[in-house]
Design a protein around this motif. Structure first.
Motif, PDB file in Angstrom:
ATOM      1  N   HIS A 103       0.220   6.185   7.643  1.00 56.87           N
ATOM      2  CA  HIS A 103       0.808   7.162   6.726  1.00 56.87           C
ATOM      3  C   HIS A 103      -0.117   8.352   6.470  1.00 56.87           C
ATOM      4  O   HIS A 103       0.263   9.297   5.792  1.00 56.87           O
ATOM      5  CB  HIS A 103       1.160   6.501   5.390  1.00 56.87           C
ATOM      6  N   ARG A 141      -5.076  13.347   4.096  1.00 57.78           N
ATOM      7  CA  ARG A 141      -3.965  13.233   3.158  1.00 57.78           C
ATOM      8  C   ARG A 141      -2.923  12.241   3.646  1.00 57.78           C
ATOM      9  O   ARG A 141      -2.788  11.986   4.828  1.00 57.78           O
ATOM     10  CB  ARG A 141      -3.252  14.589   3.000  1.00 57.78           C
ATOM     11  N   ILE A 142      -2.135  11.742   2.698  1.00 56.15           N
ATOM     12  CA  ILE A 142      -0.951  10.978   3.072  1.00 56.15           C
ATOM     13  C   ILE A 142       0.046  12.031   3.564  1.00 56.15           C
ATOM     14  O   ILE A 142       0.357  12.979   2.863  1.00 56.15           O
ATOM     15  CB  ILE A 142      -0.412  10.108   1.918  1.00 56.15           C
ATOM     16  N   SER A 143       0.471  11.898   4.796  1.00 50.01           N
ATOM     17  CA  SER A 143       1.311  12.920   5.418  1.00 50.01           C
ATOM     18  C   SER A 143       2.697  12.404   5.760  1.00 50.01           C
ATOM     19  O   SER A 143       3.631  13.180   5.895  1.00 50.01           O
ATOM     20  CB  SER A 143       0.661  13.401   6.716  1.00 50.01           C
ATOM     21  N   VAL A 181       5.299  10.041   4.361  1.00 46.08           N
ATOM     22  CA  VAL A 181       5.700   9.269   3.184  1.00 46.08           C
ATOM     23  C   VAL A 181       6.657   8.156   3.623  1.00 46.08           C
ATOM     24  O   VAL A 181       7.633   8.416   4.322  1.00 46.08           O
ATOM     25  CB  VAL A 181       6.372  10.176   2.130  1.00 46.08           C
ATOM     26  N   PRO A 214       7.975   3.882  -1.194  1.00 43.76           N
ATOM     27  CA  PRO A 214       6.584   3.962  -1.631  1.00 43.76           C
ATOM     28  C   PRO A 214       6.115   2.703  -2.385  1.00 43.76           C
ATOM     29  O   PRO A 214       4.944   2.338  -2.322  1.00 43.76           O
ATOM     30  CB  PRO A 214       6.550   5.186  -2.547  1.00 43.76           C
TER      31      PRO A 214
END
Length: 120
Positions: free
Chosen positions: A59, A101-103, A105, A109
């Protein structure tokens, strides 16, 4: 270097010093990575996964943040196979930041939170 920082690195957000990439994390911390001509973005991601104890690394990605004259900011996803040398030699790279970064999603979640709380 004897305390002298070269002009090419002095105002550089991407390089901490020659051949040392500075990566900005979500929590405001930075991590530095020494690299050579063969070091890839995937190498950095795997090292971050290990250092940060992230299980669901799929992620996350590394990206360049490029600030323009106005308020606009452009984010450029980096490919796993790109070398750090290629990234740091891009035109204008001295004005960019490398972000982890979380790219991607996940659909759920909450499921990611259950599987990998460190990701949050």
């Amino acid at each position: 270097l004897n305390g002298h920082v070269p002009d090419t690195v002095k105002d550089n957000s991407l390089l901490f010093m020659p051949n040392v990439l500075k990566v900005y994390l979500e929590n405001g911390q930075t991590k530095s990575f020494r690299f050579d001509n063969s070091t890839t973005m995937k190498d950095v991601i795997l090292t971050l996964q290990e250092k940060l104890s992230i299980k669901c690394i799929e992620h996350f990605s590394l990206m360049l943040e490029q600030r323009t004259e106005g308020e606009a900011t452009k984010l450029l996803l980096l490919h796993d196979q790109e070398t750090l040398t290629q990234v740091t030699q891009r035109p204008g790279s001295h004005k960019m930041k490398c972000l982890f970064r979380i790219s991607f999603v996940p659909k759920d979640p909450i499921d990611l939170l259950r599987r990998d709380a460190v990701a949050f």
